[in-house]
Motif scaffolding. Sequence first.
Motif, PDB file in Angstrom:
ATOM      1  N   ALA A   1      -7.516   5.890  19.896  1.00 56.04           N
ATOM      2  CA  ALA A   1      -6.994   4.519  19.921  1.00 56.04           C
ATOM      3  C   ALA A   1      -7.237   3.906  18.544  1.00 56.04           C
ATOM      4  CB  ALA A   1      -7.698   3.724  21.013  1.00 56.04           C
ATOM      5  N   GLY A   2      -6.764   2.693  18.357  1.00 54.78           N
ATOM      6  CA  GLY A   2      -6.963   2.028  17.073  1.00 54.78           C
ATOM      7  C   GLY A   2      -8.214   1.167  17.122  1.00 54.78           C
ATOM      8  N   VAL A   3      -9.119   1.370  16.194  1.00 47.61           N
ATOM      9  CA  VAL A   3     -10.301   0.500  16.134  1.00 47.61           C
ATOM     10  C   VAL A   3     -10.060  -0.546  15.051  1.00 47.61           C
ATOM     11  CG1 VAL A   3     -12.767   0.373  15.609  1.00 47.61           C
ATOM     12  CG2 VAL A   3     -11.884   2.217  17.027  1.00 47.61           C
ATOM     13  N   HIS A   4     -10.148  -1.804  15.482  1.00 46.46           N
ATOM     14  CA  HIS A   4      -9.860  -2.896  14.541  1.00 46.46           C
ATOM     15  C   HIS A   4     -10.902  -3.987  14.678  1.00 46.46           C
ATOM     16  CE1 HIS A   4      -7.889  -3.855  18.323  1.00 46.46           C
ATOM     17  NE2 HIS A   4      -6.797  -3.175  18.055  1.00 46.46           N
ATOM     18  N   GLY A   5     -10.648  -5.136  14.074  1.00 46.64           N
ATOM     19  CA  GLY A   5     -11.600  -6.250  14.164  1.00 46.64           C
ATOM     20  C   GLY A   5     -12.791  -6.029  13.242  1.00 46.64           C
ATOM     21  N   GLY A   6     -13.925  -6.619  13.647  1.00 44.99           N
ATOM     22  CA  GLY A   6     -15.109  -6.628  12.792  1.00 44.99           C
ATOM     23  C   GLY A   6     -15.550  -5.256  12.319  1.00 44.99           C
ATOM     24  N   ALA A   7     -15.271  -4.221  13.117  1.00 52.06           N
ATOM     25  CA  ALA A   7     -15.749  -2.874  12.768  1.00 52.06           C
ATOM     26  C   ALA A   7     -15.151  -2.364  11.471  1.00 52.06           C
ATOM     27  CB  ALA A   7     -15.415  -1.903  13.896  1.00 52.06           C
ATOM     28  N   ILE A   8     -13.980  -2.839  11.094  1.00 53.86           N
ATOM     29  CA  ILE A   8     -13.336  -2.237   9.920  1.00 53.86           C
ATOM     30  C   ILE A   8     -13.311  -3.173   8.714  1.00 53.86           C
ATOM     31  CG2 ILE A   8     -11.942  -0.693  11.350  1.00 53.86           C
ATOM     32  CD1 ILE A   8      -9.504  -2.487  10.605  1.00 53.86           C
ATOM     33  N   TYR A   9     -13.930  -4.325   8.845  1.00 55.96           N
ATOM     34  CA  TYR A   9     -13.869  -5.298   7.744  1.00 55.96           C
ATOM     35  C   TYR A   9     -14.387  -4.712   6.424  1.00 55.96           C
ATOM     36  CZ  TYR A   9     -15.522  -9.053   4.739  1.00 55.96           C
ATOM     37  OH  TYR A   9     -15.785  -9.831   3.653  1.00 55.96           O
ATOM     38  N   GLN A  10     -15.599  -4.157   6.446  1.00 53.82           N
ATOM     39  CA  GLN A  10     -16.201  -3.692   5.191  1.00 53.82           C
ATOM     40  C   GLN A  10     -15.402  -2.544   4.580  1.00 53.82           C
ATOM     41  OE1 GLN A  10     -18.750  -5.624   3.935  1.00 53.82           O
ATOM     42  NE2 GLN A  10     -18.103  -4.503   2.100  1.00 53.82           N
ATOM     43  N   LEU A  11     -14.953  -1.639   5.435  1.00 52.14           N
ATOM     44  CA  LEU A  11     -14.170  -0.496   4.962  1.00 52.14           C
ATOM     45  C   LEU A  11     -12.882  -0.982   4.290  1.00 52.14           C
ATOM     46  CD1 LEU A  11     -14.489   2.619   5.269  1.00 52.14           C
ATOM     47  CD2 LEU A  11     -12.870   2.464   7.166  1.00 52.14           C
ATOM     48  N   SER A  12     -12.255  -1.944   4.932  1.00 54.44           N
ATOM     49  CA  SER A  12     -10.985  -2.452   4.421  1.00 54.44           C
ATOM     50  C   SER A  12     -11.191  -3.228   3.116  1.00 54.44           C
ATOM     51  CB  SER A  12     -10.362  -3.330   5.495  1.00 54.44           C
ATOM     52  OG  SER A  12      -9.138  -3.803   5.062  1.00 54.44           O
ATOM     53  N   LEU A  13     -12.237  -4.058   3.100  1.00 57.78           N
ATOM     54  CA  LEU A  13     -12.518  -4.838   1.883  1.00 57.78           C
ATOM     55  C   LEU A  13     -12.831  -3.899   0.706  1.00 57.78           C
ATOM     56  CD1 LEU A  13     -12.915  -7.654   0.599  1.00 57.78           C
ATOM     57  CD2 LEU A  13     -15.326  -7.500   1.250  1.00 57.78           C
ATOM     58  N   ASP A  14     -13.624  -2.855   0.964  1.00 57.19           N
ATOM     59  CA  ASP A  14     -13.951  -1.898  -0.108  1.00 57.19           C
ATOM     60  C   ASP A  14     -12.676  -1.232  -0.625  1.00 57.19           C
ATOM     61  OD1 ASP A  14     -16.565  -2.542   0.206  1.00 57.19           O
ATOM     62  OD2 ASP A  14     -17.123  -0.720   1.302  1.00 57.19           O
ATOM     63  N   ALA A  15     -11.779  -0.876   0.284  1.00 60.35           N
ATOM     64  CA  ALA A  15     -10.525  -0.228  -0.127  1.00 60.35           C
ATOM     65  C   ALA A  15      -9.678  -1.192  -0.961  1.00 60.35           C
ATOM     66  CB  ALA A  15      -9.752   0.238   1.101  1.00 60.35           C
ATOM     67  N   VAL A  16      -9.649  -2.465  -0.557  1.00 60.08           N
ATOM     68  CA  VAL A  16      -8.881  -3.462  -1.317  1.00 60.08           C
ATOM     69  C   VAL A  16      -9.464  -3.611  -2.722  1.00 60.08           C
ATOM     70  CG1 VAL A  16      -8.403  -5.953  -1.458  1.00 60.08           C
ATOM     71  CG2 VAL A  16      -7.951  -4.710   0.660  1.00 60.08           C
ATOM     72  N   LYS A  17     -10.794  -3.636  -2.812  1.00 57.07           N
ATOM     73  CA  LYS A  17     -11.434  -3.756  -4.131  1.00 57.07           C
ATOM     74  C   LYS A  17     -11.059  -2.583  -5.020  1.00 57.07           C
ATOM     75  CE  LYS A  17     -15.482  -6.511  -2.941  1.00 57.07           C
ATOM     76  NZ  LYS A  17     -16.841  -6.476  -2.427  1.00 57.07           N
ATOM     77  N   LYS A  18     -11.149  -1.373  -4.467  1.00 56.48           N
ATOM     78  CA  LYS A  18     -10.807  -0.172  -5.251  1.00 56.48           C
ATOM     79  C   LYS A  18      -9.352  -0.235  -5.697  1.00 56.48           C
ATOM     80  CE  LYS A  18     -13.902   3.275  -3.364  1.00 56.48           C
ATOM     81  NZ  LYS A  18     -14.008   3.926  -2.089  1.00 56.48           N
ATOM     82  N   ALA A  19      -8.493  -0.666  -4.779  1.00 53.20           N
ATOM     83  CA  ALA A  19      -7.052  -0.702  -5.095  1.00 53.20           C
ATOM     84  C   ALA A  19      -6.767  -1.704  -6.208  1.00 53.20           C
ATOM     85  CB  ALA A  19      -6.266  -1.049  -3.836  1.00 53.20           C
ATOM     86  N   THR A  20      -7.341  -2.886  -6.113  1.00 47.36           N
ATOM     87  CA  THR A  20      -7.025  -3.906  -7.125  1.00 47.36           C
ATOM     88  C   THR A  20      -7.624  -3.522  -8.487  1.00 47.36           C
ATOM     89  OG1 THR A  20      -8.885  -5.238  -6.363  1.00 47.36           O
ATOM     90  CG2 THR A  20      -6.727  -5.822  -5.500  1.00 47.36           C
ATOM     91  N   GLN A  21      -8.774  -2.843  -8.458  1.00 46.15           N
ATOM     92  CA  GLN A  21      -9.354  -2.372  -9.732  1.00 46.15           C
ATOM     93  C   GLN A  21      -8.428  -1.352 -10.399  1.00 46.15           C
ATOM     94  OE1 GLN A  21     -13.242  -1.016  -8.569  1.00 46.15           O
ATOM     95  NE2 GLN A  21     -14.025  -3.104  -8.451  1.00 46.15           N
ATOM     96  N   LEU A  22      -7.917  -0.410  -9.611  1.00 48.23           N
ATOM     97  CA  LEU A  22      -7.028   0.609 -10.165  1.00 48.23           C
ATOM     98  C   LEU A  22      -5.738  -0.034 -10.697  1.00 48.23           C
ATOM     99  CD1 LEU A  22      -6.619   3.896 -10.233  1.00 48.23           C
ATOM    100  CD2 LEU A  22      -4.855   3.325  -8.578  1.00 48.23           C
ATOM    101  N   ILE A  23      -5.209  -0.964  -9.928  1.00 50.14           N
ATOM    102  CA  ILE A  23      -3.959  -1.627 -10.335  1.00 50.14           C
ATOM    103  C   ILE A  23      -4.155  -2.346 -11.672  1.00 50.14           C
ATOM    104  CG2 ILE A  23      -2.470  -3.599  -9.728  1.00 50.14           C
ATOM    105  CD1 ILE A  23      -2.685  -2.572  -6.788  1.00 50.14           C
ATOM    106  N   ARG A  24      -5.294  -3.013 -11.795  1.00 47.92           N
ATOM    107  CA  ARG A  24      -5.590  -3.717 -13.059  1.00 47.92           C
ATOM    108  C   ARG A  24      -5.768  -2.711 -14.198  1.00 47.92           C
ATOM    109  NH1 ARG A  24      -8.507  -7.491 -10.122  1.00 47.92           N
ATOM    110  NH2 ARG A  24     -10.398  -6.262 -10.293  1.00 47.92           N
TER     111      ARG A  24
END
Length: 378
Positions: free
Chosen positions: A301-324
């Motif tokens: 099933a899909g696990v969402h909500g609070g459980a994935i916040y940190q994982l998602s935020l870390d991925a966003v940080k990595k992505a924006t750093q690479l883009i820059r």
Amino acid sequence: MVTNHNIFAISSDGEQNNVNVASTWGDSPMYRFDKSFEENAALGPSFDGPFPHVPKVPQKSLLGLAVNSRFGVAAGPGINSKWLSTYSKLGFDILTYKTVRLYERIAHPVPNFAFIDPHSNVYEDDSTANTLAAPTLPLDVAPTGGSIGMPSLPPEFWQRDIEVTKHALLDGQVLIASIVGTTQPGMAQSDFVQEFETLAQMVVDAGADIVEANLSCPNVNVAEGAVYKDLALSRDIALAVRRGARGRPVLLKVGHLGHSLDGFLRTVAGAADGVVMMNALARKVEDPDGRPYFGASRHMAGVHGGAIYQLSLDAVKKATQLIRAEQLDLRIIGVGGASTPERAAAFVEAGADAALVASSALVLPFMACALKAQRPDV
Ligand SMILES: Cc1cc2nc3c(=O)[nH]c(=O)nc-3n(C[C@H](O)[C@H](O)[C@H](O)COP(=O)(O)O)c2cc1C
């Protein structure tokens, strides 16, 4: 489990409105968890009002479009115009019309949602089970699991309904329409790609401001749920959507990319305008006795909500750093547990152009008001 939300919404003329709302998973969520997805679609959100005063905030821009805030609903809670017009009145400014297909498809039967034990192994890998538990965290940060499938009504319904939704939006709000091709046995890949172009054209004709191609769904057991893992196919789909969208911005919705994040971003930069990251994590969800909670055929099933916040935020940080660093022509929109003003703001501070929320929006109607009262800059 009851969570009290005190929302102090101060209007532009200085008037203060206090909204004190008790939300419970069982009694008063907007989504009726005991009913099917189709019933929820037909009934619309369970929200009797009163609608709160939405704090006025300075306008910002998203992909060249004016928005009041860079906060809204990700694909999911915006089931149809009834749902999206309610979120619009509640102050969510980026409104995603839940993924539509060329063909009608019904959702998985009830149950479709569960709370997940916060001590589960969500970050481990997809072979590890995550067990159910009563919520031990406030609803806005509690980990949840969902199994809906990717249902869709036929185009005759959603084309008209997207049009209705677009007309219901207020100033400073934008409509994203999420689309997905439907795989058929023996289907040529080129036909699958072509379907995205056709769908993009249809949703733009219906009034979508932005088109989002869903390349990820954790709870369909077919290839269309993991397209984002195929970089070349993802780029082909982005280009097809670009052709169909005729000048409207194009987004790609992905799952957790892990080590392929950099490669994915480099591959789709220039073909798509942005990447929405991320979808729920595909994980086994079991009851405390070890039985698949959603049934044997829906163990994952899909696990969402609070459980994935940190994982998602870390991925966003990595992505924006690479883009820059590589000056890629690409924007990032953060999704994953962005259910409190602090969490939504963290995505924007990490360089995302916006933060969107899905599972918590089924339960908590006042997140956008809380964000605007606390962080008018987001
Ligand atoms: C009820 C529900 C339905 C969803 N349906 C879709 C969908 O149709 N298309 C899609 O791309 N993502 C869908 N998602 C995934 C969300 O957009 C989002 O990526 C994920 O739930 C993580 O965000 P959250 O932690 O705020 O829930 C759905 C999520 C939920 C909770």
